[in-house]
Design a protein around this motif. Structure first.
Motif, PDB file in Angstrom:
ATOM      1  N   TRP A 130       0.965  -1.137  -0.024  1.00  0.00           N
ATOM      2  CA  TRP A 130      -0.084  -0.071   0.013  1.00  0.00           C
ATOM      3  C   TRP A 130       0.867   1.207   0.042  1.00  0.00           C
ATOM      4  O   TRP A 130       0.338   2.362  -0.580  1.00  0.00           O
ATOM      5  CB  TRP A 130      -0.891  -0.129   1.214  1.00  0.00           C
ATOM      6  N   SER A 131       2.192   1.291   0.513  1.00  0.00           N
ATOM      7  CA  SER A 131       2.837   2.381   0.642  1.00  0.00           C
ATOM      8  C   SER A 131       3.217   2.811  -0.707  1.00  0.00           C
ATOM      9  O   SER A 131       3.904   3.880  -0.847  1.00  0.00           O
ATOM     10  CB  SER A 131       4.067   2.181   1.567  1.00  0.00           C
ATOM     11  N   LYS A 132       3.192   2.201  -1.921  1.00  0.00           N
ATOM     12  CA  LYS A 132       3.644   2.231  -3.186  1.00  0.00           C
ATOM     13  C   LYS A 132       2.433   3.155  -3.618  1.00  0.00           C
ATOM     14  O   LYS A 132       2.983   3.754  -4.856  1.00  0.00           O
ATOM     15  CB  LYS A 132       3.889   1.012  -3.747  1.00  0.00           C
ATOM     16  N   ASN A 133       1.459   3.306  -3.331  1.00  0.00           N
ATOM     17  CA  ASN A 133       0.523   4.314  -3.907  1.00  0.00           C
ATOM     18  C   ASN A 133       1.035   5.856  -3.773  1.00  0.00           C
ATOM     19  O   ASN A 133       1.763   6.312  -3.240  1.00  0.00           O
ATOM     20  CB  ASN A 133      -0.851   4.289  -3.033  1.00  0.00           C
ATOM     21  N   ARG A 134       0.354   6.581  -5.083  1.00  0.00           N
ATOM     22  CA  ARG A 134       0.501   7.534  -5.172  1.00  0.00           C
ATOM     23  C   ARG A 134      -0.127   8.490  -3.877  1.00  0.00           C
ATOM     24  O   ARG A 134      -1.264   8.421  -3.636  1.00  0.00           O
ATOM     25  CB  ARG A 134      -0.052   8.398  -6.123  1.00  0.00           C
ATOM     26  N   PHE A 135       0.742   9.701  -3.351  1.00  0.00           N
ATOM     27  CA  PHE A 135       0.068  10.484  -2.438  1.00  0.00           C
ATOM     28  C   PHE A 135      -0.930  11.669  -3.312  1.00  0.00           C
ATOM     29  O   PHE A 135      -0.555  11.925  -4.169  1.00  0.00           O
ATOM     30  CB  PHE A 135       1.153  11.511  -1.756  1.00  0.00           C
ATOM     31  N   LEU A 136      -1.991  11.829  -2.584  1.00  0.00           N
ATOM     32  CA  LEU A 136      -2.887  12.997  -2.955  1.00  0.00           C
ATOM     33  C   LEU A 136      -2.108  14.197  -3.103  1.00  0.00           C
ATOM     34  O   LEU A 136      -2.107  15.030  -3.908  1.00  0.00           O
ATOM     35  CB  LEU A 136      -4.291  12.829  -2.403  1.00  0.00           C
ATOM     36  N   PHE A 137      -1.585  14.407  -1.914  1.00  0.00           N
ATOM     37  CA  PHE A 137      -0.995  15.948  -1.783  1.00  0.00           C
ATOM     38  C   PHE A 137       0.530  15.700  -1.806  1.00  0.00           C
ATOM     39  O   PHE A 137       1.006  15.179  -0.540  1.00  0.00           O
ATOM     40  CB  PHE A 137      -1.304  16.566  -0.675  1.00  0.00           C
ATOM     41  N   SER A 138       1.347  15.652  -2.421  1.00  0.00           N
ATOM     42  CA  SER A 138       2.842  15.161  -2.735  1.00  0.00           C
ATOM     43  C   SER A 138       3.581  15.755  -1.580  1.00  0.00           C
ATOM     44  O   SER A 138       4.636  15.014  -1.157  1.00  0.00           O
ATOM     45  CB  SER A 138       3.634  15.587  -3.859  1.00  0.00           C
ATOM     46  N   SER A 139       3.343  17.160  -0.776  1.00  0.00           N
ATOM     47  CA  SER A 139       4.027  17.318   0.328  1.00  0.00           C
ATOM     48  C   SER A 139       3.915  16.408   1.678  1.00  0.00           C
ATOM     49  O   SER A 139       4.732  16.232   2.261  1.00  0.00           O
ATOM     50  CB  SER A 139       3.391  18.766   0.692  1.00  0.00           C
TER      51      SER A 139
END
Length: 444
Positions: free
Chosen positions: A219-228
């Motif tokens: 799951w940690s490979k998922n894209r963050f919604l807010f990259s910060s």
């Protein structure tokens, strides 16, 4: 002849006046359109109540998967409604990869509540593609019921059709964007056979009584919604060094869980069960959504404000889950029940079931801290409220003096339950607040 000419002139004058009036009405109709602040929050609240049911009853919607669904539902709501907010700001260009979204016609009228209704119906159909036929029918029915409730003489059928179409376009655009985040199909395979957990002293291993394999190890490979929020991963402190020495920090932390569970008061046992939110419930992420929806409804927030608050909570829940799961599988820390069985008492059991993934950091503490921080930023840090969301499960309403009290109780419930160390929950609370603080910098 003169009378005929006079009649014709009067007729022509009436026609010109009528046409000018029509033109004036047409030109002014967009500026006279009712913006999003003129509607209440019943549309999103009704859809989130249904989403909570879908989370409970749809296979595969574990806490991180539920958090993801909540986030994309909320972003769909906001991006639809923000077009009806004169001073609103789209999240396009602020969220990672969110660039191309439908535009509304600035010269046309929209019913923004109907647009939101259409958008939320379509995004839920897409996100919960494996929902039961009965629940799919509920989505269809709620869409119709809400639309009938919202239809009024203020809007023509053309306005209504335009609003519905815009909502559907927005839902489709957000869903297409969501499909590239690496989490889309996770509900179909929460326990991938390809993952082989590392073996060694202090490392996680399947826990009794089910001894399930590791849940969502990627799951940690998922894209963050807010990259910060990516930067927060490097701010999380490592857990104490594993040790079986009775004088060590780690042993003392495990023994504290052991002693605490063995001496629970009736109230502490109640708290452990109240916050369990295990399989078959709306999950910890859903519990946070449920509280948010209740506060939105109870405080009569308008559609525009509700959309912003739901979206802040949704983004935070999604990104918290990614950081939390990164920590879990980076450290692969043994759960208290395993440590206690091997080093303190082999016959011991916690008060609630241990979930099938590593211990550090606490998901509950992270989710609750993030949500409580965001709600506190809007309602105020001294705002008192009552959580009524577990009444249907047989619990009494729970009143909190402020959001920090809720955060602390929910986090500590995992120690009472025997499934987390204190350091798990303390770092989880720090993680959740850090994510929320970042989300609060987004422009809405």
């Amino acid at each position: 002849m003169k009378k005929t000419g006079l009649r014709f002139s009067l007729f022509l004058f009436c026609i010109i006046t009528f046409l000018q009036a029509c033109k004036k009405d047409d030109n002014n109709s967009p500026s006279q359109a009712i913006d999003a602040s003129n509607w209440g929050s019943f549309v999103p609240v009704s859809w989130y109540n249904l989403e909570l049911k879908l989370i409970k009853e749809t296979p595969g919607f574990t806490p991180p998967v539920a958090a993801r669904a909540i986030a994309y539902t909320s972003i769909t709501l906001h991006e639809t409604v923000v077009r009806g907010m004169p001073d609103g700001t789209s999240l396009s260009g602020q969220l990672d990869g969110l660039s191309y979204l439908p535009y509304n016609d600035p010269e046309a009228r929209y019913n923004w509540a109907i647009a939101a209704n259409s958008a939320m119906a379509d995004i839920l159909r897409s996100l919960f593609g494996n929902a039961s036929s009965d629940n799919q029918a509920l989505i269809d029915q709620l869409e119709v019921d809400n639309q009938l409730e919202l239809t009024s003489s203020e809007f023509t059928q053309e306005d209504i059709d335009r609003s519905i179409d815009f909502g559907k376009q927005m839902a489709n655009a957000i869903y297409l964007w969501s499909a590239s985040d690496k989490g889309q199909a996770a509900y179909l395979d929460n326990f991938p056979a390809s993952y082989v957990p590392p073996v060694g002293n202090g490392l996680w291993e399947p826990t009794p009584p089910l001894f399930q394999s590791a849940m969502l190890p990627y799951w940690s490979k998922n894209r963050f919604l807010f990259s910060s929020n990516k930067n927060i991963i490097n701010q999380i402190a490592a857990p104490p060094t594993y040790s079986v020495n009775p004088t060590s920090t780690f042993y003392q932390a495990a023994n504290f869980v052991y002693e605490t569970v063995n001496s629970l008061t009736q109230e502490e046992t109640y708290i452990a069960n109240y916050w369990a939110d295990a399989t078959g419930t709306f999950t910890p992420a859903g519990h946070m959504l449920a509280i948010t929806a209740q506060l939105v409804k109870d405080n009569n927030l308008t559609l525009d404000i509700a959309a912003q608050l739901f979206t802040q909570v949704g983004i935070a829940l999604n990104d918290v889950a990614i950081v939390c799961w990164d920590c879990k599988y980076k450290y692969n820390l043994v759960r208290p029940i395993t440590y206690i069985h091997k080093n303190i008492n082999p016959a011991w059991n916690g008060k609630i079931g241990t979930p099938p993934f590593p211990s550090y950091v606490s998901e509950h503490a992270s989710f609750t801290s993030a949500t409580g921080t965001i709600l506190g930023a809007y309602f105020g840090t001294s705002f008192s409220f009552t959580d009524n969301q577990k009444v249907s499960d047989g619990f009494s309403p729970k009143t909190f003096n402020n959001f920090q009290d809720m955060i602390d109780e929910a986090a500590y419930s995992r120690v009472y339950g025997g499934i987390h160390y204190e350091f798990d929950i303390n770092e989880g609370k720090t993680l959740g607040k850090s994510i929320a603080d970042q989300v609060l910098t987004l422009k809405f």
